[in-house]
Design an enzyme around this catalytic site. Structure first.
Site, short mmCIF file in Angstrom:
data_model
loop_
_atom_site.label_atom_id
_atom_site.label_comp_id
_atom_site.label_asym_id
_atom_site.label_seq_id
_atom_site.Cartn_x
_atom_site.Cartn_y
_atom_site.Cartn_z
N SER A 1 0.79 -1.23 0.00
CA SER A 1 0.00 0.00 0.00
C SER A 1 0.82 1.28 0.00
O SER A 1 0.30 2.34 -0.33
CB SER A 1 -0.96 0.03 1.19
OG SER A 1 -0.26 0.28 2.40
N LYS B 1 0.47 4.53 6.72
CA LYS B 1 -0.12 5.37 5.68
C LYS B 1 0.42 6.79 5.82
O LYS B 1 1.06 7.14 6.81
CB LYS B 1 -1.65 5.43 5.81
CG LYS B 1 -2.36 4.10 5.82
CD LYS B 1 -2.32 3.38 4.51
CE LYS B 1 -3.03 2.03 4.64
NZ LYS B 1 -2.63 1.09 3.66
#
Length: 180
Positions: A45, A83
C-alpha cells in the site's frame, strides 16, 4: 586472599552484572514503550515509498503533521497499518481528477509520480472524493492508491489509534550484505 573473600568478591561481581543487565532491560522497555519502536512494512500500500518487509523505526513522541507517514492500529484486530497523513482535524479534503485540494488549496503529491507514470492515457490514480476530517482524527492514504486500504474505505483514524511517526528506514540486505 581467603576462600571467603573470593566467594564474597564473586557474589559482588555477579550482583553487579545482574544490576547492569536489569538496568539495560528497563531502559530498553521504556524506550520501546514510550519513545521508539521497530516496525516491519507488510504489503504494497505504500509502494514505491516503502516496499514489503522494509524495516522502520517510529517515534511515539512526534507531533503529527500533514504528509507525515504514520503507523496506527487498523480496524483488523492485531494488525497495524502504515499510511501518509493527508488531512488534519477539521480539514476539507477533495480529490478531483487526481489533484489534491485541502481546504480549497491545491497540493502537489510528488511521492505519487512513479505510480502516476504507470497509468494509461486518461486513467486516474485516485478516484474523486470529498470529505471533512472529524475532530481528533486524521485522514490517511497509502501512496499506492489503487492497492491501499485507507481512510477512503475505513474512515478517518482517531488520534488515539496512532502508534507513531516513521522516522527511519533500514534497507533490506541480501545474503552478501548488499542492499537489494
Amino acid at each position: 586472599m581467603t576462600e571467603h573473600e573470593k566467594t564474597s568478591n564473586t557474589r559482588k561481581e555477579i550482583w553487579s552484572w545482574i544490576k547492569s543487565i536489569l538496568l539495560a532491560l528497563a531502559i530498553a522497555v521504556i524506550c520501546r514503550e514510550f519513545l521508539f519502536a521497530p516496525v516491519v512494512v507488510e504489503g504494497k500500500s505504500m509502494q514505491p515509498t516503502f516496499e514489503d518487509q522494509n524495516r522502520l523505526i517510529i517515534s511515539k513522541q512526534s507531533g503529527i503533521e500533514r504528509f507525515d507517514m504514520i503507523v496506527f492500529h487498523s480496524p483488523e484486530p492485531g494488525r497495524d497499518y502504515i499510511k501518509r497523513v493527508i488531512g488534519l482535524p477539521g480539514d476539507q479534503i477533495e480529490m478531483k481528477k487526481d489533484v489534491l485540494y485541502i481546504n480549497g488549496k491545491q497540493f502537489e503529491e510528488p511521492y505519487l509520480a512513479a505510480n502516476k507514470n504507470m497509468l494509461g492515457y486518461g486513467e486516474q490514480l485516485t478516484e474523486d472524493f470529498q470529505v471533512t476530517v472529524p475532530d481528533n482524527s486524521y485522514f490517511v492514504m497509502g501512496d499506492n492508491r489503487r492497492q491501499s486500504r485507507d481512510s477512503r474505505e475505513i474512515g478517518s483514524i482517531a488520534k488515539d489509534e496512532v502508534i507513531g511517526e516513521v522516522k527511519l528506514r533500514f534497507f533490506p540486505f541480501d545474503k552478501a550484505g548488499i542492499p537489494e
